[in-house]
Design a protein around this motif. Structure first.
Motif, PDB file in Angstrom:
ATOM      1  N   LEU A  78       0.823  -1.209   0.000  1.00 23.23           N
ATOM      2  CA  LEU A  78       0.000   0.000   0.000  1.00 23.23           C
ATOM      3  C   LEU A  78       0.862   1.267   0.000  1.00 23.23           C
ATOM      4  O   LEU A  78       0.518   2.257  -0.648  1.00 23.23           O
ATOM      5  CB  LEU A  78      -0.948  -0.007   1.204  1.00 23.23           C
ATOM      6  N   VAL A  79       1.986   1.225   0.715  1.00 24.01           N
ATOM      7  CA  VAL A  79       2.908   2.368   0.711  1.00 24.01           C
ATOM      8  C   VAL A  79       3.333   2.688  -0.732  1.00 24.01           C
ATOM      9  O   VAL A  79       3.342   3.847  -1.150  1.00 24.01           O
ATOM     10  CB  VAL A  79       4.147   2.090   1.599  1.00 24.01           C
ATOM     11  N   GLY A  84       3.576   6.746  -0.725  1.00 21.84           N
ATOM     12  CA  GLY A  84       4.042   7.194   0.588  1.00 21.84           C
ATOM     13  C   GLY A  84       3.184   8.231   1.281  1.00 21.84           C
ATOM     14  O   GLY A  84       3.576   8.750   2.329  1.00 21.84           O
ATOM     15  N   LYS A  85       2.004   8.567   0.715  1.00 25.55           N
ATOM     16  CA  LYS A  85       1.153   9.531   1.433  1.00 25.55           C
ATOM     17  C   LYS A  85      -0.327   9.274   1.142  1.00 25.55           C
ATOM     18  O   LYS A  85      -0.683   8.833   0.043  1.00 25.55           O
ATOM     19  CB  LYS A  85       1.521  10.973   1.076  1.00 25.55           C
ATOM     20  N   ALA A 109       4.574  -0.993   8.648  1.00 27.28           N
ATOM     21  CA  ALA A 109       4.937  -0.587   7.284  1.00 27.28           C
ATOM     22  C   ALA A 109       4.769   0.916   7.090  1.00 27.28           C
ATOM     23  O   ALA A 109       5.527   1.559   6.369  1.00 27.28           O
ATOM     24  CB  ALA A 109       4.079  -1.350   6.270  1.00 27.28           C
ATOM     25  N   PHE A 110       3.750   1.494   7.783  1.00 20.28           N
ATOM     26  CA  PHE A 110       3.488   2.933   7.652  1.00 20.28           C
ATOM     27  C   PHE A 110       4.431   3.783   8.512  1.00 20.28           C
ATOM     28  O   PHE A 110       4.528   4.985   8.303  1.00 20.28           O
ATOM     29  CB  PHE A 110       2.044   3.257   8.067  1.00 20.28           C
ATOM     30  N   ALA A 111       5.093   3.144   9.486  1.00 19.48           N
ATOM     31  CA  ALA A 111       5.864   3.900  10.491  1.00 19.48           C
ATOM     32  C   ALA A 111       6.910   4.830   9.870  1.00 19.48           C
ATOM     33  O   ALA A 111       7.139   5.921  10.359  1.00 19.48           O
ATOM     34  CB  ALA A 111       6.531   2.939  11.468  1.00 19.48           C
ATOM     35  N   PRO A 114       5.500   9.208   7.359  1.00 15.71           N
ATOM     36  CA  PRO A 114       4.589  10.097   8.104  1.00 15.71           C
ATOM     37  C   PRO A 114       3.469  10.682   7.252  1.00 15.71           C
ATOM     38  O   PRO A 114       2.475  11.173   7.793  1.00 15.71           O
ATOM     39  CB  PRO A 114       5.524  11.203   8.626  1.00 15.71           C
ATOM     40  N   GLY A 115       3.600  10.595   5.931  1.00 16.20           N
ATOM     41  CA  GLY A 115       2.547  11.095   5.045  1.00 16.20           C
ATOM     42  C   GLY A 115       1.334  10.184   4.986  1.00 16.20           C
ATOM     43  O   GLY A 115       0.287  10.562   4.460  1.00 16.20           O
ATOM     44  N   ILE A 116       1.458   8.968   5.526  1.00  8.99           N
ATOM     45  CA  ILE A 116       0.325   8.030   5.547  1.00  8.99           C
ATOM     46  C   ILE A 116      -0.307   8.049   6.935  1.00  8.99           C
ATOM     47  O   ILE A 116       0.361   7.842   7.940  1.00  8.99           O
ATOM     48  CB  ILE A 116       0.763   6.604   5.176  1.00  8.99           C
ATOM     49  N   GLN A 117      -1.604   8.327   6.986  1.00  8.71           N
ATOM     50  CA  GLN A 117      -2.345   8.389   8.251  1.00  8.71           C
ATOM     51  C   GLN A 117      -3.489   7.373   8.235  1.00  8.71           C
ATOM     52  O   GLN A 117      -4.218   7.304   7.250  1.00  8.71           O
ATOM     53  CB  GLN A 117      -2.964   9.788   8.436  1.00  8.71           C
TER      54      GLN A 117
END
Length: 232
Positions: A78-79, A84-85, A109-111, A114-117
């Motif tokens: 997904l990233v 990346g966001k 994976a999202f850690a 930071p653009g992914i919330q």
């Protein structure tokens, strides 16, 4: 019923009362059934978990996927798909052990991005209609949703329906779980980007085989610390 944790506990208690040769369970809420699993083991009834575990219980085996790794696999994909966001909405059952581990995998994976919330984790409660209504509400209200993550199988086909009905194909990325026919249909039509597949047949087959082995070759005690038993 695996999706109704209280009903599952009642069914488990009934099964224990009937003194079966063995019990195999996919756990809806580990906190609710751990004491009952331990009680069955104390009474000499072998219990194994499949798919969703009760890790603090005295169950003899867990047969299932590495759920953290499943989530990490979906999260890494997904990233890339989101560049990346983006805002992510998850569909889950918040007390089911396998889904908790999958969510941790996604979050790891999202850690580094930071653009992914993760803006919302929706409790589907085993009802496909809940997934449908929530997804429809979000997309109809023009909420900023860039991706839906289905941590369990029920939500995938429903989310695919909503994406199509709201003309959101290409605007919202979907990563599903399992290989339900509805999910595969939406993958073939390009509505769902990917799904993480498991081997449910193998879990059940292996689970019953292990119970059969224990039934015919029962250890002297089911409560032995097998990790420290050199003959285990």
């Amino acid at each position: 019923n695996r999706y109704d944790a209280k009903a599952q506990r009642e069914d488990l208690q009934t099964a224990i009362h009937d003194k079966p040769s063995g019990i195999m369970i996919s756990v809806a809420d580990a906190d609710l059934v751990t004491a009952d699993i331990d009680s069955a083991i104390q009474q000499g009834i072998p219990v194994i978990t499949i798919d969703s575990d009760a890790p603090a219980s005295k169950r003899l085996f867990f047969v299932g996927s590495d759920n953290y790794k499943s989530g990490r696999l979906g999260g890494d994909l997904l990233v890339k798909l989101l560049g990346g966001k983006g805002n992510v909405v998850m569909f889950t059952y918040p007390r089911q052990n396998n889904l908790i581990e999958r969510q941790h995998g996604y979050e790891s994976a999202f850690a580094g991005h930071p653009g992914i919330q993760v803006t919302q984790a929706v409790d589907v409660q085993g009802d496909p209609a809940t997934a449908y209504k929530t997804a429809k509400q979000l997309l109809s209200s023009k909420a900023k949703v860039d991706a839906f993550v289905c941590l369990e199988a029920v939500a995938g086909p429903q989310v695919g329906d909503v994406i199509t009905e709201t003309n959101s194909n290409g605007k919202v990325t979907v990563v599903a779980m399992d290989t339900d026919q509805g999910t595969l249909k939406w993958i073939q039509q390009g509505v769902i980007s990917a799904t993480i597949a498991q081997k449910p047949y193998t879990m059940a087959y292996l689970g019953v085989k292990l119970l059969d082995d224990i039934h015919h070759h029962k250890p002297a005690s089911l409560t032995t610390n097998f990790a420290q038993d050199s003959f285990s």
